[in-house]
Scaffold this active site. Sequence first.
Site: not given
Length: 135
Positions: A89, A91-94
């Site tokens: 995805v 979109h930055l995600h941690l």
Amino acid sequence: MFCRIVAGELPAEVVHEDAATLAFLDHRPLFRGHVLLVPKAHLTVLSDLPADRVGPYFTLAQRLQRAVEDGLGADGSMILINNIISQSVPHLHLHVIPRHKKDGLRFWLGPRHPYDAEHTPQSYADRIRRALTDG
Ligand code: DGP
């Protein structure tokens, strides 16, 4: 896609929301309680995060780490960010992933690529040091 969750157009099990960030359960968890922390602004990779957002973002990541471990009685956790490669995805995600001793996760970082005479540690460190100086 995460913009649609941020906008409330797609459902998600939200565990935290503030003006700049949203944290919600991954819908395909590695382990139950696997959380994704996203900036509400559409940023793609970690280095896109503005400097004044880095502190709040990682402070929240620390809080989520503790909450996932303490709230779920986990022995530990794994914190992970994929940038471009393996990032499904954009979109930055941690990821905050609860871990238990002997939980069976097969997480293999390999194969390893050792340094040799043609590829010395110094030459790689030099390139990184130069990029740090230029950047
Ligand atoms: P990555 O491989 O680092 O890009 O991980 C993306 C994660 O996002 C993956 O574990 C599944 C999760 N995911 C993808 N789409 C959705 C969604 O629409 N809702 C939720 N809750 N999680 C999603």
